[in-house]
Design a protein around this motif. Structure first.
Motif, short mmCIF file in Angstrom:
data_model
loop_
_atom_site.label_atom_id
_atom_site.label_comp_id
_atom_site.label_asym_id
_atom_site.label_seq_id
_atom_site.Cartn_x
_atom_site.Cartn_y
_atom_site.Cartn_z
N PRO A 427 0.81 -1.23 0.00
CA PRO A 427 0.00 0.00 0.00
C PRO A 427 0.84 1.28 0.00
CG PRO A 427 -0.95 -1.60 1.49
CD PRO A 427 0.39 -2.15 1.08
N SER A 428 1.91 1.30 0.80
CA SER A 428 2.77 2.47 0.84
C SER A 428 3.47 2.70 -0.50
CB SER A 428 3.81 2.31 1.96
OG SER A 428 4.73 3.38 1.94
N LEU A 429 3.94 1.62 -1.10
CA LEU A 429 4.63 1.74 -2.39
C LEU A 429 3.66 2.21 -3.48
CD1 LEU A 429 6.83 -1.49 -2.36
CD2 LEU A 429 7.55 0.87 -1.93
N LEU A 430 2.45 1.71 -3.47
CA LEU A 430 1.48 2.13 -4.48
C LEU A 430 1.11 3.60 -4.31
CD1 LEU A 430 -0.87 -0.98 -4.74
CD2 LEU A 430 1.02 -0.31 -6.24
N GLU A 431 1.07 4.07 -3.08
CA GLU A 431 0.81 5.50 -2.85
C GLU A 431 1.92 6.36 -3.43
OE1 GLU A 431 -0.07 8.64 0.84
OE2 GLU A 431 0.17 6.49 1.23
N ARG A 432 3.16 5.95 -3.21
CA ARG A 432 4.30 6.68 -3.79
C ARG A 432 4.27 6.61 -5.32
NH1 ARG A 432 9.43 4.00 -1.57
NH2 ARG A 432 10.35 5.32 -3.20
N LEU A 433 3.93 5.45 -5.86
CA LEU A 433 3.87 5.30 -7.31
C LEU A 433 2.80 6.21 -7.91
CD1 LEU A 433 4.99 3.47 -9.69
CD2 LEU A 433 2.87 2.17 -9.41
N THR A 434 1.64 6.28 -7.27
CA THR A 434 0.56 7.13 -7.76
C THR A 434 0.97 8.59 -7.72
OG1 THR A 434 -1.11 5.55 -7.02
CG2 THR A 434 -1.83 7.82 -7.37
N GLN A 435 1.61 9.02 -6.66
CA GLN A 435 2.08 10.41 -6.57
C GLN A 435 3.09 10.72 -7.66
OE1 GLN A 435 3.56 10.60 -2.55
NE2 GLN A 435 1.50 10.79 -1.65
N SER A 436 3.98 9.79 -7.93
CA SER A 436 4.97 9.99 -8.99
C SER A 436 4.29 10.10 -10.35
CB SER A 436 5.97 8.82 -9.00
OG SER A 436 6.84 8.90 -10.11
N GLY A 437 3.37 9.19 -10.63
CA GLY A 437 2.67 9.23 -11.91
C GLY A 437 1.88 10.50 -12.11
N GLN A 438 1.23 10.97 -11.05
CA GLN A 438 0.46 12.21 -11.16
C GLN A 438 1.37 13.41 -11.39
OE1 GLN A 438 -1.79 12.14 -7.50
NE2 GLN A 438 -3.47 10.94 -8.41
N LYS A 439 2.50 13.44 -10.71
CA LYS A 439 3.45 14.52 -10.90
C LYS A 439 3.94 14.60 -12.35
CE LYS A 439 7.81 14.18 -10.58
NZ LYS A 439 9.21 13.93 -10.19
N ILE A 440 4.27 13.43 -12.89
CA ILE A 440 4.84 13.38 -14.25
C ILE A 440 3.78 13.77 -15.29
CG2 ILE A 440 5.77 11.83 -16.01
CD1 ILE A 440 6.91 10.21 -13.54
N THR A 441 2.60 13.19 -15.19
CA THR A 441 1.58 13.49 -16.20
C THR A 441 1.09 14.93 -16.09
OG1 THR A 441 -0.11 12.56 -14.72
CG2 THR A 441 0.80 11.11 -16.39
N GLN A 442 0.94 15.45 -14.89
CA GLN A 442 0.49 16.83 -14.74
C GLN A 442 1.52 17.83 -15.25
OE1 GLN A 442 -0.54 17.20 -10.58
NE2 GLN A 442 -2.30 15.81 -10.78
N ALA A 443 2.81 17.48 -15.09
CA ALA A 443 3.86 18.38 -15.60
C ALA A 443 3.80 18.51 -17.12
CB ALA A 443 5.22 17.87 -15.17
N MET A 444 3.28 17.46 -17.79
CA MET A 444 3.18 17.49 -19.24
C MET A 444 1.79 17.81 -19.73
SD MET A 444 6.26 17.07 -19.98
CE MET A 444 5.98 17.14 -21.74
N GLY A 445 0.90 18.19 -18.80
CA GLY A 445 -0.44 18.61 -19.18
C GLY A 445 -1.36 17.49 -19.57
N LEU A 446 -1.09 16.28 -19.10
CA LEU A 446 -1.98 15.14 -19.41
C LEU A 446 -2.97 14.93 -18.27
CD1 LEU A 446 0.52 12.53 -20.89
CD2 LEU A 446 -0.96 14.10 -22.10
#
Length: 446
Positions: A427-446
């Protein structure tokens, strides 16, 4: 004395010359398989009741860009051209080392979850040593057997910058990684180079010499548009730089003559059937290789497009090649073929022994035999989706799913047991993974 584990009463598929056992025992001592027999009498071992299970060699994922785990599904509707633009020239440029770490860690743990015991991590979004260290640390933390193929990023060149296809592979960084991780029992370091399809001749010559001199496997993509060095392969062979240490991924742009010559030279080939068909590469090389007496290893390629399940890759590669063979027979003879051209055992070989061959580790992994590493998977077969089992290999390849991957062992250590990945706070790892994915996609406007 090394810890011993006796796996008792499984249907054993060895993928080895000794053959299979309808019911048998397998003894592990330390990190090694000690014995396989219909029945073993052992007093000093931990006994695992494997009745109702099929025991198979651990799967080998021969090609995956694990750094994309946080982008699952993002590229699901992209062609290869969209992928180049949106991933390599876009999303990839946002990754910090911590993004590589969490993606690689979760991606590797999911490989274990799916029955993969050896992962070829083809890492080509690593602009700094810190990115490489983060990815390698994640592989080691996961407990998977890993081959880290050091690649290079592929951004669009800025004004005044040397484009990536004119930049030689950074040998000093590869040598640093080799020195830093010498002696790691579950990790090997190799080179993910551009190759003549994606680089200038000077760069290809440099990279192939580097791999040869350092004793590395050099893996490269081949296909996806016109080659930057059309006569590159001929020039590389003339320079004595081709051999069994060269691995070609995809390979759709190769002519029949090139493919035949490369087979003669002992080069290996890795297909990613689902990715290739989805993104526009073309049909996998499977049939062309089989006509030359060879076979591919298989890889997931992109979890940003599809799942990380190697059984799916075996099933899809088998299905598409059977379809191509069937169509060819009907066109030639006007009838359905009298028999299938490819067996399920051959397909299982693509995700086991052929992956070991690609890594030049056939003596250690890819099949179950005394003296080999204890990399294995218990597939639960006394289930609604598997019973009755008339043929263990066919049941694994065509009936089993992730739900049936009960237990996974790497080098004698359980990494998944009773359906649960061990040693990780998921659960902790998936939370970190989700935060990383959101950061990357939002930075590129997706």
């Amino acid at each position: 004395m090394a810890q011993r584990t006796l796996i008792r009463g499984a249907s054993i598929v060895t993928m080895d010359a000794q053959g299979d056992l309808p019911v048998g025992d397998l003894l592990v001592a330390g990190d090694t398989i000690e014995a396989i027999a219909p029945q073993l009498a052992v007093d000093d071992a931990q006994v695992v009741d494997a009745s109702g299970c099929i025991l198979v060699p651990g799967f080998i994922n021969a090609h995956m860009h694990t750094w994309q785990t946080a982008l699952r599904g993002v590229a699901a509707n992209w062609t290869l051209l969209q992928y180049f633009k949106n991933m390599h020239a876009g999303l990839a440029t946002v990754f910090a080392p911590e993004d590589l770490h969490i993606a690689t860690l979760v991606g590797a743990l999911n490989q274990l979850n799916c029955g993969t015991t050896t992962l070829v991590d083809w890492c080509h979004n690593n602009p700094t040593p810190a990115h490489n260290d983060a990815a390698v640390a994640a592989l080691l933390q996961s407990g998977i057997r890993a081959a880290f193929f050091h690649g290079t990023p592929k951004p669009d060149p800025r004004p005044g910058e040397t484009p990536f296809w004119e930049q030689p592979h950074p040998r000093a960084e590869v040598e640093r990684l080799l020195k830093a991780h010498a002696g790691e029992p579950l990790l090997s370091i190799h080179a993910a180079v551009l190759g003549p399809h994606y680089s200038t001749l000077d760069v290809a010559m440099h990279d192939f010499r580097m791999a040869q001199e350092l004793g590395l496997i050099a893996s490269m993509h081949q296909g996806g548009g016109p080659a930057r060095t059309p006569d590159g392969w001929e020039r590389l062979e003339a320079a004595g730089l081709l051999g069994s240490h060269i691995n070609i991924v995809h390979g759709h742009a190769l002519t029949d003559a090139q493919l035949a010559r490369f087979c003669e030279l002992g080069m290996s080939f890795s297909a990613a059937a689902e990715s290739e068909m989805s993104q526009g590469h073309g049909h996998p090389l499977t049939g062309r290789l089989r006509a030359l007496g060879r076979a591919p290893s298989l890889g997931v390629d992109l979890e940003s497009v599809m799942s990380g399940d190697m059984l799916s890759q075996a099933r899809i590669a088998l299905g598409i090649q059977r379809s191509l063979d069937n169509v060819a027979h009907r066109e030639a003879h006007g009838s359905i073929p009298p028999t299938s051209t490819i067996t399920t055992r051959e397909a299982l070989g693509w995700v086991t022994i052929e992956g070991a061959r690609m890594l030049k580790q056939q003596d250690r992994i890819g099949s179950l035999a005394p003296g080999k590493q204890a990399d294995l998977v218990l597939v639960r077969a006394d289930t609604l989706n598997m019973q009755p089992v008339h043929d263990a290999v066919s049941a694994v390849v065509l009936q089993a799913s992730l739900a049936n991957i009960e237990s996974v062992m790497v080098a004698g250590q359980w990494r998944k047991r009773d359906g649960r990945v061990l040693g990780a706070d998921i659960p902790s790892l998936l939370e970190r993974l989700t935060q990383s994915g959101q950061k990357i996609t939002q930075a590129m406007g997706l």
